[in-house]
Design a protein around this motif. Structure first.
Motif, mmCIF file in Angstrom:
data_model
loop_
_atom_site.group_PDB
_atom_site.id
_atom_site.type_symbol
_atom_site.label_atom_id
_atom_site.label_comp_id
_atom_site.label_asym_id
_atom_site.label_seq_id
_atom_site.Cartn_x
_atom_site.Cartn_y
_atom_site.Cartn_z
ATOM 1 N N GLY A 195 0.824 -1.197 0.000
ATOM 2 C CA GLY A 195 0.000 0.000 0.000
ATOM 3 C C GLY A 195 0.860 1.248 0.000
ATOM 4 N N LEU A 196 0.499 2.223 -0.834
ATOM 5 C CA LEU A 196 1.319 3.426 -0.992
ATOM 6 C C LEU A 196 0.529 4.717 -0.828
ATOM 7 C CD1 LEU A 196 3.441 2.265 -4.061
ATOM 8 C CD2 LEU A 196 4.225 2.484 -1.700
ATOM 9 N N LYS A 197 -0.721 4.626 -0.372
ATOM 10 C CA LYS A 197 -1.536 5.832 -0.274
ATOM 11 C C LYS A 197 -1.063 6.755 0.841
ATOM 12 C CE LYS A 197 -6.275 7.469 -0.464
ATOM 13 N NZ LYS A 197 -7.705 7.092 -0.527
ATOM 14 N N ASP A 198 -0.606 6.171 1.920
ATOM 15 C CA ASP A 198 -0.048 6.935 3.033
ATOM 16 C C ASP A 198 1.361 6.411 3.265
ATOM 17 O OD1 ASP A 198 -2.440 8.561 3.713
ATOM 18 O OD2 ASP A 198 -3.324 6.603 4.128
ATOM 19 N N GLN A 199 1.779 6.298 4.498
ATOM 20 C CA GLN A 199 3.064 5.657 4.776
ATOM 21 C C GLN A 199 3.003 4.231 4.231
ATOM 22 O OE1 GLN A 199 5.611 7.123 5.583
ATOM 23 N NE2 GLN A 199 7.039 5.931 6.795
ATOM 24 N N PRO A 200 4.048 3.758 3.526
ATOM 25 C CA PRO A 200 3.975 2.443 2.890
ATOM 26 C C PRO A 200 3.603 1.333 3.869
ATOM 27 C CG PRO A 200 5.895 3.636 2.106
ATOM 28 C CD PRO A 200 5.311 4.457 3.233
ATOM 29 N N LEU A 201 2.923 0.314 3.330
ATOM 30 C CA LEU A 201 2.419 -0.786 4.136
ATOM 31 C C LEU A 201 2.556 -2.073 3.348
ATOM 32 C CD1 LEU A 201 0.758 -1.719 6.674
ATOM 33 C CD2 LEU A 201 -1.297 -1.295 5.285
ATOM 34 N N LEU A 202 3.071 -3.129 3.966
ATOM 35 C CA LEU A 202 3.184 -4.450 3.354
ATOM 36 C C LEU A 202 2.384 -5.453 4.168
ATOM 37 C CD1 LEU A 202 6.947 -4.701 2.312
ATOM 38 C CD2 LEU A 202 5.006 -5.172 0.810
ATOM 39 N N ILE A 203 1.504 -6.193 3.497
ATOM 40 C CA ILE A 203 0.690 -7.188 4.175
ATOM 41 C C ILE A 203 0.679 -8.466 3.344
ATOM 42 C CG2 ILE A 203 -1.607 -7.791 5.030
ATOM 43 C CD1 ILE A 203 -2.178 -4.827 5.345
ATOM 44 N N GLY A 204 1.033 -9.585 3.957
ATOM 45 C CA GLY A 204 0.983 -10.881 3.293
ATOM 46 C C GLY A 204 -0.145 -11.723 3.845
ATOM 47 N N THR A 205 -0.939 -12.323 2.960
ATOM 48 C CA THR A 205 -2.053 -13.169 3.377
ATOM 49 C C THR A 205 -2.158 -14.385 2.461
ATOM 50 O OG1 THR A 205 -3.622 -11.941 1.988
ATOM 51 C CG2 THR A 205 -3.408 -11.235 4.289
ATOM 52 N N PRO A 206 -2.680 -15.499 2.972
ATOM 53 C CA PRO A 206 -2.923 -16.652 2.090
ATOM 54 C C PRO A 206 -4.101 -16.372 1.167
ATOM 55 C CG PRO A 206 -3.770 -17.079 4.290
ATOM 56 C CD PRO A 206 -3.028 -15.772 4.367
ATOM 57 N N ILE A 207 -4.165 -17.090 0.068
ATOM 58 C CA ILE A 207 -5.307 -17.002 -0.845
ATOM 59 C C ILE A 207 -6.217 -18.191 -0.558
ATOM 60 C CG2 ILE A 207 -6.080 -16.972 -3.244
ATOM 61 C CD1 ILE A 207 -3.372 -15.835 -4.014
ATOM 62 N N PRO A 208 -7.412 -17.956 -0.051
ATOM 63 C CA PRO A 208 -8.293 -19.088 0.272
ATOM 64 C C PRO A 208 -8.866 -19.727 -0.985
ATOM 65 C CG PRO A 208 -9.430 -17.010 0.633
ATOM 66 C CD PRO A 208 -8.012 -16.653 0.285
ATOM 67 N N HIS A 209 -9.098 -21.007 -0.893
ATOM 68 C CA HIS A 209 -9.771 -21.701 -1.981
ATOM 69 C C HIS A 209 -11.232 -21.265 -2.034
ATOM 70 C CE1 HIS A 209 -11.138 -24.880 -4.628
ATOM 71 N NE2 HIS A 209 -12.063 -25.188 -3.742
ATOM 72 N N ARG A 210 -11.758 -21.055 -3.239
ATOM 73 C CA ARG A 210 -13.151 -20.643 -3.406
ATOM 74 C C ARG A 210 -14.029 -21.863 -3.675
ATOM 75 N NH1 ARG A 210 -16.221 -19.484 -7.848
ATOM 76 N NH2 ARG A 210 -14.400 -19.643 -9.227
ATOM 77 N N THR A 211 -14.980 -22.070 -2.791
ATOM 78 C CA THR A 211 -15.901 -23.187 -2.959
ATOM 79 C C THR A 211 -16.650 -23.061 -4.279
ATOM 80 O OG1 THR A 211 -16.205 -23.342 -0.570
ATOM 81 C CG2 THR A 211 -17.868 -24.401 -1.951
ATOM 82 N N GLY A 212 -16.678 -24.148 -5.016
ATOM 83 C CA GLY A 212 -17.348 -24.151 -6.304
ATOM 84 C C GLY A 212 -16.456 -23.768 -7.461
ATOM 85 N N CYS A 213 -15.191 -23.490 -7.186
ATOM 86 C CA CYS A 213 -14.269 -23.108 -8.254
ATOM 87 C C CYS A 213 -13.989 -24.286 -9.176
ATOM 88 C CB CYS A 213 -12.964 -22.578 -7.671
ATOM 89 S SG CYS A 213 -11.782 -22.008 -8.925
#
Length: 453
Positions: free
Chosen positions: A405-423
């Motif tokens: 994120g670069l809108k304010d002070q920079p921000l780094l966030i790591g998250t898993p990608i969940p599986h989508r039911t029905g994919c």
């Protein structure tokens, strides 16, 4: 076309994003610490800074001394200043680009660990912006990623604050995408990557190939995109120029020409959408090692997943000043359709093993292609960084989704990608997918559990 018409078209996507161009009368002067400028990291910083700032502003001056380009970079031995100026003038023929010492009233964009009261500094995989001197430890190996990332962070600050003072500091790393610098000596420079296919050569796809070529020319490139270059594309790509836009050059041809000039010997192009591409549909099993999936039209995610892709990387730019990197490993967790479900009105929902009989959709997704230049550079850089880390022992090092994120002070966030039911991937035969990528360079990652943070 007169100057005003050119700038109206050049800044069209920025205006659509809800941002206004920088003050054309404010001069930005790029300076650098001499020792830093002589290094590989320092020259990556200088080249990227001139490229990006020249697309953000028509008033940029080079305030660092001229030296030959580093031997491990493309264009080795050429004048660094001449290369930088040629690039800025090619992107904006109406801009004021030249060389001069920094003067009172200029915004000074200083590269290096010291030499000014505020610095933009990258060392190895680490990046820092803020009051000098930089706290980053020196990394002996050539990397360049942290240097380019620091420039992106600095450019975002310049644009967000409208040339405001850099009073707050921010440090991070592109190794595991956290705000804690890491003393990693792994160098991707001149490493062989294998066969890299890019679907979508717009701002992110072209930027990813640009940053790959700064590190290594030892890869085979396949480029797929159906679109031509317009003036509005210039600000968000480090490769596209006014000359490209004047002749509506195909994006694949412009990127291919850049890669060949940089020293990539094996480049193939297909100026069509992915679902029409023979490079994609007729490829042999295991022949493509990496897919950079930077397209967003014609339900492209559906066609990618129906085609049993190899390890896949891409990054998106968002409406809130963010760039989000994603990684999909065959047989491990979520696929790209889990993130971007298909348009159910047009996309079939058959199992991925039924690729030979599934109907093809050619409906283009209509949406505003709006983004800020530094966001597109960030997205391309993040994508390239992941590709360049593939040969490092222990990869991967971060969650499969990382947001900057670069809108304010920079921000780094790591998250898993969940599986989508029905994919679609729920019904995909993993053994068939594994057979489809068998023989590829990075098949060892297939089915491996992902890192979650």
């Amino acid at each position: 076309m007169d100057q005003q018409q050119f700038y109206d078209r050049l800044n069209d996507r920025m205006l659509r994003y809800g941002a206004s161009p920088l003050d054309q009368t404010q001069v930005v002067t790029i300076t650098a610490s001499p020792d830093y400028l002589a290094s590989y990291d320092g020259q990556v910083a200088a080249i990227v800074a001139c490229n990006l700032l020249g697309r953000l502003s028509p008033s940029v001056q080079v305030g660092f001394p001229d030296i030959p380009i580093h031997p491990r970079l493309p264009w080795a031995g050429r004048s660094l200043v001449e290369h930088a100026l040629d690039g800025m003038r090619a992107a904006d023929p109406f801009g004021s680009y030249g060389t001069c010492q920094v003067t009172a009233g200029d915004f000074r964009f200083h590269l290096g660990p010291d030499g000014h009261n505020t610095v933009i500094h990258g060392s190895g995989w680490n990046a820092y912006i803020g009051p000098g001197p930089s706290p980053l430890s020196p990394i002996e190996s050539d990397v360049g990623i942290g240097a380019a990332l620091a420039v992106v962070l600095g450019a975002a600050h310049l644009f967000r604050t409208r040339f405001g003072a850099m009073t707050e500091s921010f440090a991070c790393n592109a190794w595991d995408w956290t705000d804690v610098p890491k003393p990693v000596e792994f160098s991707p420079v001149e490493i062989s990557l294998g066969h890299v296919m890019t679907a979508g050569l717009g701002s992110v796809g072209s930027a990813a190939n640009y940053f790959l070529a700064l590190a290594t020319r030892d890869f085979r490139a396949s480029l797929i995109d159906h679109d031509g270059i317009g003036i509005h594309n210039i600000t968000r790509s480090p490769i596209f120029t006014d000359a490209h836009a004047k002749v509506d050059m195909a994006k694949v041809d412009a990127v291919a020409a850049f890669l060949r000039r940089a020293g990539v010997e094996d480049v193939a192009v297909d100026a069509v959408a992915l679902h029409e591409s023979a490079l994609w549909s007729l490829r042999e099993a295991g022949s493509t090692d990496i897919l950079i999936s930077a397209a967003n039209e014609f339900n492209v995610r559906y066609h990618i997943e129906m085609g049993f892709p190899p390890i896949q990387f891409y990054a998106t730019t968002g409406r809130n000043w963010q760039a989000t990197l994603m990684r999909h490993v065959p047989g491990a967790k979520a696929c790209s359709l889990c993130v971007f479900p298909p348009d159910e009105k047009y996309a079939p929902t058959t199992c991925a093993t039924d690729g030979s009989t599934a109907s093809q959709t050619t409906v283009e997704e209509k949406r505003t292609d709006a983004a800020l230049p530094f966001l597109s550079f960030a997205a391309g850089l993040m994508t390239a960084a992941e590709v360049l880390k593939l040969n490092a022992p222990g990869y991967p090092f971060s969650a499969e989704r990382v947001m900057l994120g670069l809108k304010d002070q920079p921000l780094l966030i790591g998250t898993p990608i969940p599986h989508r039911t029905g994919c679609l991937c729920e019904g995909r035969d993993k053994s068939v997918h594994k057979a489809a990528v068998a023989g590829s360079r990075y098949v060892e990652f297939v089915g491996r559990a992902e890192v979650g943070r």
